[in-house]
Write an enzyme that holds these catalytic residues in place. Structure first.
Site, PDB file in Angstrom:
ATOM      1  N   SER A  61       0.772  -1.075  -0.064  1.00 46.43           N
ATOM      2  CA  SER A  61       0.083   0.070   0.013  1.00 46.43           C
ATOM      3  C   SER A  61       0.760   1.192  -0.160  1.00 46.43           C
ATOM      4  CB  SER A  61      -0.959  -0.114   1.316  1.00 46.43           C
ATOM      5  OG  SER A  61      -1.255   1.369   1.582  1.00 46.43           O
ATOM      6  N   GLY A  62       0.442   2.280  -0.737  1.00 46.03           N
ATOM      7  CA  GLY A  62       1.085   3.610  -0.827  1.00 46.03           C
ATOM      8  C   GLY A  62       1.029   4.215   0.333  1.00 46.03           C
ATOM      9  N   ASP A 102       0.367   3.983  -7.475  1.00 48.06           N
ATOM     10  CA  ASP A 102      -0.097   5.265  -7.373  1.00 48.06           C
ATOM     11  C   ASP A 102      -0.716   5.674  -8.963  1.00 48.06           C
ATOM     12  OD1 ASP A 102       0.110   5.649  -4.704  1.00 48.06           O
ATOM     13  OD2 ASP A 102       2.038   6.699  -4.908  1.00 48.06           O
ATOM     14  N   SER A 138      -6.806   8.946  -1.632  1.00 46.88           N
ATOM     15  CA  SER A 138      -8.198   9.057  -1.976  1.00 46.88           C
ATOM     16  C   SER A 138      -9.087   9.835  -0.591  1.00 46.88           C
ATOM     17  CB  SER A 138      -8.825   7.680  -2.261  1.00 46.88           C
ATOM     18  OG  SER A 138      -8.066   7.125  -3.315  1.00 46.88           O
ATOM     19  N   ARG A 173      -7.125   1.328 -11.650  1.00 47.38           N
ATOM     20  CA  ARG A 173      -7.845   1.654 -10.720  1.00 47.38           C
ATOM     21  C   ARG A 173      -8.603   2.822 -11.150  1.00 47.38           C
ATOM     22  NH1 ARG A 173      -5.180   3.109  -4.629  1.00 47.38           N
ATOM     23  NH2 ARG A 173      -6.787   4.949  -4.065  1.00 47.38           N
ATOM     24  N   HIS A 204     -12.708   2.138  -6.700  1.00 46.22           N
ATOM     25  CA  HIS A 204     -12.527   2.711  -5.273  1.00 46.22           C
ATOM     26  C   HIS A 204     -14.028   3.568  -5.008  1.00 46.22           C
ATOM     27  CE1 HIS A 204     -10.636   2.869  -1.660  1.00 46.22           C
ATOM     28  NE2 HIS A 204      -9.594   3.780  -1.859  1.00 46.22           N
TER      29      HIS A 204
HETATM   30  C1  SPV Z   1      -3.422   2.522  -0.331  1.00 47.57           C
HETATM   31  O1  SPV Z   1      -3.726   1.846   0.385  1.00 47.57           O
HETATM   32  O2  SPV Z   1      -2.412   3.191  -0.440  1.00 47.57           O
HETATM   33  C2  SPV Z   1      -4.527   2.784  -1.394  1.00 47.57           C
HETATM   34  C3  SPV Z   1      -5.926   2.834  -0.899  1.00 47.57           C
HETATM   35  O3  SPV Z   1      -4.326   3.337  -2.454  1.00 47.57           O
HETATM   36  S1  SPV Z   1      -6.490   4.163  -0.239  1.00 47.57           S
HETATM   37  O4  SPV Z   1      -5.766   4.401   0.825  1.00 47.57           O
HETATM   38  O5  SPV Z   1      -7.898   3.686   0.045  1.00 47.57           O
HETATM   39  O6  SPV Z   1      -6.436   5.007  -1.434  1.00 47.57           O
HETATM   40 MG    MG Z   2      -2.743   4.137  -2.445  1.00 45.13          MG
END
Ligand code: SPV
Ligand code: MG
Length: 310
Positions: A61-62, A102, A138, A173, A204
């Protein structure tokens, strides 16, 4: 309510879960007729915990990789820093890893270079989102700007043309619902991304219910499997996703959130009590850390390779 100790994992069971069968590939998980799950990890340690619990795949996850570096999730970490994080995860586990790429860290050319690097490092797939660079998480409060459809489709094509391994996955995405677009626009984009070669679509939503996700899934006529991220709509029954034909659900940030809560509680107790005695029985033992690090393997190697070690 269970105590922390009650919920502590039985490691014999865990090791069995991990070794039970050959790890299915990310592509197999995405294309499987059953609902599959990816669990978030952000470094080698969390990746090991996710794998030995029995999860079949990892969402790198970013949000959580950047948080673990002390950074915000708006491309403050460079793509090469992200690559380094994912490399530690790859070295730690066998199960597939889907990297949150991303918006691709630039244009189609940056995406090509990233895909090349990921394949060389044995990462199984990349997810790129249809927002501009630098992207914003997001859930950030500032406005979200969608990418031009054609430009984004070009990135997807570039990623697919670059991959050398047949089972590397490129996930497109859709951030339309996050940016306030209509269902029609999100569906139109979804068809174009499928045409561009996406292996799956991640749709999403930041609503507290699954209305947008389930509405989208009902209208979706394409072949590309659907992936969701039930963070804000965490109360929706998992069976509702199964019935809607969703292929993969990503638990996107939960190992980091669990660890932050545990670290905050432990720090507070130690700070207030000026002693570590009160937390000793509820925190991970040093032995357990060494088990996770696989120190036994090192002890065996020492016997084999170090002179006079027996
Ligand atoms: C992440 O886990 O970095 C995502 C999901 O991209 S979110 O945080 O919901 O954008
Ligand atoms: Mg992310």
């Amino acid at each position: 309510m269970n105590t922390f100790e009650d919920r502590t994992i039985n490691h014999t069971q865990v090791t069995r879960a991990q070794n039970f069968e050959m790890n299915p590939s990310l592509k197999t998980l995405i294309q499987s007729a059953d609902l599959e799950f990816l669990m978030e990890a952000h470094n080698g340690l969390s990746a090991k915990i996710v794998a030995e619990t029995g999860f079949k795949g990892i969402w790198a996850s970013g949000l959580t990789m950047s948080s673990s570096l002390g950074l915000r999730d708006c491309n403050e970490a460079s793509w090469s820093e992200v690559l380094q994080q994912v490399e530690y995860m790859r070295d730690s586990v066998e199960i597939p890893i889907l990297l949150d790429g991303d918006s691709g860290f630039g244009d189609f050319n940056n995406v090509r270079r990233l895909v090349e690097k990921l394949e060389k490092r044995g990462v199984d797939g990349i997810c790129i989102e249809d927002k501009v660079f630098p992207k914003r998480n997001s859930f950030m409060k500032t406005p979200q700007q969608l990418a031009d459809v054609e430009e984004f489709s070009g990135k997807l094509k570039a990623a697919k043309d670059t991959q050398k391994r047949a089972d590397f996955c490129v996930v497109a995405r859709l951030e339309g619902f996050i940016a306030g677009a209509s269902q029609n626009e999100v569906l139109t984009r979804a068809h174009l991304y499928q045409e561009a070669g996406a292996d799956a679509l991640l749709v999403h939503s930041k609503l507290n219910d699954a209305q947008q996700i389930l509405g989208f899934a009902e209208q979706w006529q394409g072949n590309a499997p659907l992936i969701i991220v039930p963070t804000t709509y965490c109360g929706v029954a998992t069976d509702d996703f199964r019935h809607a034909g969703i292929s993969v659900a990503i638990w996107a940030n939960h190992t980091l959130r669990a660890s932050i809560a545990a670290m905050q509680a432990a720090c507070l107790t130690v700070f207030e009590e000026q002693s570590v005695a009160a937390i000793e029985s509820s925190i991970t033992s040093i032995d357990e850390i060494m088990r996770i690090q696989n120190c036994d393997e090192l002890y065996d190697a020492e016997k084999k390779y170090l002179p006079n070690s027996n």
